[in-house]
Design a protein around this motif. Structure first.
Motif, PDB file in Angstrom:
ATOM      1  N   LEU A  24      -9.404  -0.410  -0.830  1.00 34.01           N
ATOM      2  CA  LEU A  24      -8.877   0.893  -0.418  1.00 34.01           C
ATOM      3  C   LEU A  24      -9.815   2.011  -0.842  1.00 34.01           C
ATOM      4  O   LEU A  24     -10.058   2.961  -0.084  1.00 34.01           O
ATOM      5  CB  LEU A  24      -7.486   1.120  -1.028  1.00 34.01           C
ATOM      6  CG  LEU A  24      -6.346   0.235  -0.518  1.00 34.01           C
ATOM      7  CD1 LEU A  24      -5.062   0.575  -1.253  1.00 34.01           C
ATOM      8  CD2 LEU A  24      -6.150   0.408   0.981  1.00 34.01           C
ATOM      9  N   CYS A  68      -6.561   5.400  -6.703  1.00 33.89           N
ATOM     10  CA  CYS A  68      -7.297   4.190  -7.075  1.00 33.89           C
ATOM     11  C   CYS A  68      -8.253   4.393  -8.240  1.00 33.89           C
ATOM     12  O   CYS A  68      -8.792   3.418  -8.759  1.00 33.89           O
ATOM     13  CB  CYS A  68      -8.112   3.694  -5.866  1.00 33.89           C
ATOM     14  SG  CYS A  68      -7.085   2.958  -4.570  1.00 33.89           S
ATOM     15  N   ILE A 112      -9.334   5.401   1.143  1.00 36.14           N
ATOM     16  CA  ILE A 112      -7.874   5.521   1.259  1.00 36.14           C
ATOM     17  C   ILE A 112      -7.274   5.600  -0.147  1.00 36.14           C
ATOM     18  O   ILE A 112      -7.520   4.754  -0.982  1.00 36.14           O
ATOM     19  CB  ILE A 112      -7.277   4.300   1.982  1.00 36.14           C
ATOM     20  CG1 ILE A 112      -7.899   4.178   3.387  1.00 36.14           C
ATOM     21  CG2 ILE A 112      -5.761   4.405   2.087  1.00 36.14           C
ATOM     22  CD1 ILE A 112      -7.527   2.901   4.099  1.00 36.14           C
ATOM     23  N   SER A 134      -7.086  -2.857  -4.282  1.00 37.14           N
ATOM     24  CA  SER A 134      -7.295  -1.444  -4.646  1.00 37.14           C
ATOM     25  C   SER A 134      -8.757  -1.039  -4.453  1.00 37.14           C
ATOM     26  O   SER A 134      -9.057   0.076  -4.007  1.00 37.14           O
ATOM     27  CB  SER A 134      -6.852  -1.195  -6.092  1.00 37.14           C
ATOM     28  OG  SER A 134      -7.645  -1.947  -7.001  1.00 37.14           O
ATOM     29  N   ILE A 182       0.832  -1.205   0.000  1.00 36.81           N
ATOM     30  CA  ILE A 182       0.000   0.000   0.000  1.00 36.81           C
ATOM     31  C   ILE A 182       0.865   1.253   0.000  1.00 36.81           C
ATOM     32  O   ILE A 182       0.596   2.222  -0.721  1.00 36.81           O
ATOM     33  CB  ILE A 182      -0.951  -0.005   1.220  1.00 36.81           C
ATOM     34  CG1 ILE A 182      -1.980  -1.131   1.077  1.00 36.81           C
ATOM     35  CG2 ILE A 182      -1.648   1.340   1.370  1.00 36.81           C
ATOM     36  CD1 ILE A 182      -2.860  -1.319   2.297  1.00 36.81           C
TER      37      ILE A 182
END
Length: 413
Positions: free
Chosen positions: A401, A411, A406, A398, A372
């Motif tokens: 996330l 992403c 995040i 991904s 990450i």
């Protein structure tokens, strides 16, 4: 990643073959081509097809990516493992497991380089010990090393936290890989200092905890080997005896166990003595307890095993090793455990259920965190992030996330 030349690929193929001690004739038979053609491949006079490269990678116990990356390790630890244990080649499952470990080890090295992290081995002490001569010698060495390591980490006699997290804090990457039942774990140490420790995914979470401690012993005591496989058939090997003794002492320190047993008022003699002193003379006072009140029962073992984060089996052997149980008593309690009584007692005692899924997440925490971090810094693509996640059975990393908010910008497709 810069594309490598045909000449460099030829050099790598030759080095990989020699590291495995495989002849050009054998490589030619696998490819179904003349030996002279293999010779031409290894001098850069003949190209290599994708299918040929795939077959050679399998033969040399490598990942295809090993031959195409910027860095190439000629004598990688997986190759060393197969050389030390040639019988593993007969098992397709074992071969696949070791290749996966090799791929994970390579990705860990790449992430270390991308993130400019210190190599794990440089921060870990090495206890230089002479080779044990007897099993008793091996046990003494393992116990002493565990006590030293506990002091170094300032752990006292308290139960260990999550073992995988502790290893991660030392710069060691931990993973779970499905392996043959007889294999409890393995350790791979790259030439550049990266350390990967794997435990058998198919084993119980508490057995895996012991396996991680066992492999940590190999990192501390046997790192010159670089590739170490822990197999049940080798448990009488002195190196394995020492690692098992280390793991037991590291997870269940002798003074910690004695303190716990004493708090139960168990495992003591039936006759107790106390001396009172009035500045002039001593008065000895003696008392007796019923002998059966001193017996360690299965519910005591269940509570101790939970306290130290071990299995009832490991706890019983530890108690026997510390002379709190005879072999007859250990065997009797083990029989009760095998009947499922320990599981029932856990419920009666209100002990929480073991969360295998949560344990697996913690095992892979360091590897996933590095992946990450590399993604957030723009060092790897979203596709590569998902590829790394799949290596530890974490699909769509991904997407997860993105759902958590995040790295939203990174992403987006």
């Amino acid at each position: 990643m810069m594309p490598i030349t045909q000449l460099e690929l030829a050099r790598r193929l030759r080095a990989a073959r020699k590291a495995c001690q495989i002849t050009q004739a054998k490589a030619a038979r696998v490819l179904g081509i003349p030996r002279s053609a293999v010779s031409q491949m290894e001098t850069g006079q003949r190209g290599v097809s994708g299918l040929e490269l795939h077959r050679l990678a399998q033969l040399y116990s490598r990942d295809v990516g090993d031959f195409l990356e910027d860095r190439f390790e000629e004598g990688n630890p997986v190759t060393a493992m197969f050389r030390a244990h040639p019988e593993l080649r007969a098992s397709s499952a074992a071969t696949a497991s070791l290749r996966l470990c090799g791929e994970l080890n390579r990705e860990v090295a790449n992430l270390h380089e991308l993130l400019e992290l210190d190599r794990g081995i440089s921060t870990i002490p090495e206890y230089s010990l002479r080779a044990p001569r007897t099993k008793w010698d091996a046990v003494r060495q393992g116990n002493a090393a565990a006590e030293k390591e506990r002091r170094r980490l300032d752990l006292g006699i308290a139960p260990l936290p999550d073992v995988a997290s502790l290893l991660g804090a030392q710069g060691i990457s931990t993973v779970l890989v499905s392996m043959d039942d007889g294999i409890s774990g393995l350790t791979l140490i790259s030439a550049d200092g990266n350390v990967l420790v794997a435990a058998n995914r198919t084993h119980h979470i508490l057995r895996r905890r012991f396996s991680f401690a066992h492999e940590y012993a190999h990192v501390l005591l046997d790192r010159e080997l670089r590739a170490i496989l822990s197999h049940a058939r080798d448990r009488s090997n002195l190196m394995e005896v020492r690692a098992n003794a280390f793991a037991a002492s590291f997870l269940m320190p002798a003074e910690g166990v004695r303190s716990y047993v004493n708090a139960l008022s168990k495992g003591l003699g039936s006759r107790t003595r106390a001396d009172t002193f009035d500045e002039e003379a001593v008065t000895r006072v003696e008392g007796r307890k019923r002998v059966d009140t001193q017996n360690i029962e299965l519910h005591d073992v269940v509570r101790m095993a939970h306290h130290f984060g071990g299995s009832c089996t490991a706890m019983l052997y530890r108690l026997k090793g510390l002379d709190f149980l005879t072999e007859e008593e250990r065997s009797s309690l083990a029989g009760q455990d095998s009947m499922g009584l320990s599981k029932a007692l856990r419920g009666f005692l209100g002990l929480p259920k073991l969360d295998d899924c949560d344990g697996e997440i913690r095992v892979h925490a360091r590897f996933v965190a590095m992946a990450i971090e590399a993604f957030m810094r723009g060092k790897i693509t979203q596709r590569k992030l998902d590829e790394l996640g799949r290596l530890v059975q974490m699909s769509d990393l991904s997407r997860r996330l993105l759902q958590a908010g995040i790295g939203t910008a990174r992403c987006r497709p």
